[in-house]
Scaffold this motif. Structure first.
Motif, short mmCIF file in Angstrom:
data_model
loop_
_atom_site.label_atom_id
_atom_site.label_comp_id
_atom_site.label_asym_id
_atom_site.label_seq_id
_atom_site.Cartn_x
_atom_site.Cartn_y
_atom_site.Cartn_z
N GLY A 146 0.64 -1.04 -0.12
CA GLY A 146 -0.07 -0.01 -0.06
C GLY A 146 0.69 1.32 -0.04
O GLY A 146 2.32 1.28 -0.23
N TYR A 147 0.26 2.45 0.20
CA TYR A 147 0.87 3.70 0.21
C TYR A 147 1.64 3.88 -0.96
O TYR A 147 2.75 4.25 -0.96
CB TYR A 147 1.62 3.72 1.58
N ILE A 148 0.96 3.75 -2.20
CA ILE A 148 1.75 3.50 -3.57
C ILE A 148 1.69 4.92 -4.25
O ILE A 148 0.39 5.09 -4.42
CB ILE A 148 1.50 2.47 -4.48
N ASP A 149 2.69 5.70 -4.58
CA ASP A 149 2.57 6.94 -5.17
C ASP A 149 2.86 6.71 -6.45
O ASP A 149 3.62 5.79 -6.86
CB ASP A 149 3.51 7.97 -4.58
N ASN A 150 3.14 7.77 -7.26
CA ASN A 150 3.51 7.99 -8.65
C ASN A 150 5.03 7.30 -8.79
O ASN A 150 5.84 8.11 -7.91
CB ASN A 150 3.12 9.13 -9.52
N SER A 151 5.25 6.61 -9.55
CA SER A 151 6.83 6.33 -9.65
C SER A 151 7.35 5.54 -8.86
O SER A 151 8.38 4.85 -8.93
CB SER A 151 7.75 7.45 -9.87
#
Length: 449
Positions: A351-356
């Motif tokens: 989780g806590y997935i951001d762009n790139s």
């Protein structure tokens, strides 16, 4: 509202370090880990670690973690099956422990602070699975003398020994129930012949500091330990029996790695010998924010251990990954920018997935080729994309799966997309792209031929 812990931001910055995309040490990048205790069980290596809290300025540790691998390259995060709250009598300091298996049960010996006495004591967690959950086996300490770092060894005759100590070195003979002992607490003499001579601290005559790791190989008993703080190196001694007399043999790992402590564990697995340790290699790392790493080594012909140097690469992979079976998202060789968390209903997800952000899975054998990719995902935002890249986070694009909002971070849906050009063996990168903020959660993935 989801609040991101500090290390994930640091892990993202690790991707900016030249060469770090190819380096797979430390083996965990989503949190700080310390004091590794490896265990081989049913074709896997399990490593039990402590957990340094983000931004610690002391040994601030509240739980323990478990990771496992079948190939010494890709590690599965099993979360935290034991914490301070497991022991109702403990108040603080979830420090360095050790796990062993006997008769289908797993025993985790850990040092914690006894609330009633204010001293460090050794507690025992027990489980029927190597990944827990663990419960307090006794409801009280097994043994208490204010010292730390338990290590357990079961000899060929079935007699089990529990060793521990800082600044001294102690042992008891465990009974077969593994939660009681016979006889008294015995001190191992710390002689300079047995543990080397210390030069810089007259309060301790020998090099022994803490963290004993006792095992037997080819009839010889080894005691690998953290030596001469601070900063520590790893030394070792050998003996003809489990309680000595010990003879100091020299250095295993010199002082290095940016942490003023070190803590060793050694196992043999699939024909190789592996040395686990910790350092401060992750961004933000230091003496209180450590990370577990591993190296493969070979004993000399006379049984002595060669000097081992920390590397960023780690050991070679054993075999390859079959992409045509389901793989947990929390299994990777390198995780950049993400965290793991408990999944509703059990298990762990990314989780806590951001762009790139991305996940690297080392050595994926696509064979003649993959046609489609499927993943179980969730998103409480507008979602994002999973790019399937080969060889690097900006490598060949083999496919892109679009993930829309699912109405919640634990509201799971399955998405699929076509794949082209994925044949042969490659490092696979699941690269996440999209807008700002958190994009999605990932539970598992699988390719189809």
């Amino acid at each position: 509202m989801r609040i991101r812990a500090g290390l994930a931001v640091l892990a993202l910055s690790a991707a900016l370090v030249p060469g770090s995309a190819r380096a797979d040490n430390p083996i965990v990048q989503t949190i700080y880990t310390a004091d590794p205790a490896p265990l081989v069980h049913n074709g896997r290596v399990y490593v039990y670690t402590g957990h340094d809290e983000d931004g610690s300025t002391y040994f601030t540790m509240r739980d323990w973690r478990v990771y496992s691998t079948a190939d010494m390259a890709n590690w599965t995060d099993h979360g935290s099956p034991m914490s301070l709250t497991t022991f109702s009598w403990a108040s603080a300091d979830a420090w360095a422990g050790h796990v062993t298996e006997r008769n289908g049960r797993f025993y985790w010996y850990v040092p914690v602070k006894n609330r009633a006495t204010g001293r460090m004591a050794i507690g025992v967690g027990v489980a029927t699975s190597p990944t827990g959950p663990f419960t307090d086996a006794l409801g009280r300490p097994l043994v208490e003398n204010g010292e730390i770092d338990p290590n357990v060894f079961i000899d060929d005759d079935g007699q089990a020994y529990l060793y521990w100590g800082n600044p001294n070195l102690w042992y008891v003979r465990l009974n077969t129930d593994m939660t009681s002992y016979s006889g008294g607490v015995t001190s191992i003499p710390l002689t300079t012949a047995g543990f080397g001579a210390r030069t810089g601290n007259t309060g301790r005559p020998t090099l022994y500091e803490e963290g004993p790791w006792v095992y037997k190989r080819n009839g010889l008993y080894y005691n690998v330990f953290a030596a001469e703080c601070c900063s520590e190196f790893i030394g070792y001694s050998t003996a003809p029996g489990p309680t000595g007399p010990w003879t100091y043999r020299g250095t295993v790992m010199p002082r290095q790695g940016g942490s003023f402590t070190n803590h060793a564990g050694i196992v043999d697995f699939n024909g190789g010998s592996y040395f686990f340790y910790h350092n401060a290699a992750l961004p933000g790392g230091g003496g209180f924010t450590r990370s577990v790493a591993v190296e493969r080594f070979t004993y000399r012909s006379d049984g002595t251990i060669p000097a081992i140097t920390m590397t960023a690469a780690g050991p070679a992979q054993i075999g390859t990954v079959n992409p045509f079976v389901r793989h947990e998202g929390e299994t990777s060789a390198w995780a950049s920018g993400v965290e793991t968390e408990p999944t509703a209903g059990g298990g762990i997800n990314v989780g806590y997935i951001d762009n790139s952000d991305y996940l690297k899975v080392r050595g994926v054998a696509f064979g003649g080729g993959a046609r489609t990719f499927t993943a179980r995902v969730a998103s409480a935002s507008a979602g994002g994309r999973i790019e399937l890249r080969l060889g690097g986070p900006s490598g060949t694009l083999a496919g892109t799966c679009t993930v829309g909002g699912t109405g919640g971070w634990q509201n799971w849906a399955t998405v699929s997309c076509p794949v082209t050009g994925a044949s042969g063996t490659h490092d696979l990168y699941l690269r996440f792209t999209g807008g700002t903020g958190y994009l999605l959660n990932l539970d598992w993935w699988q390719f189809n031929a």
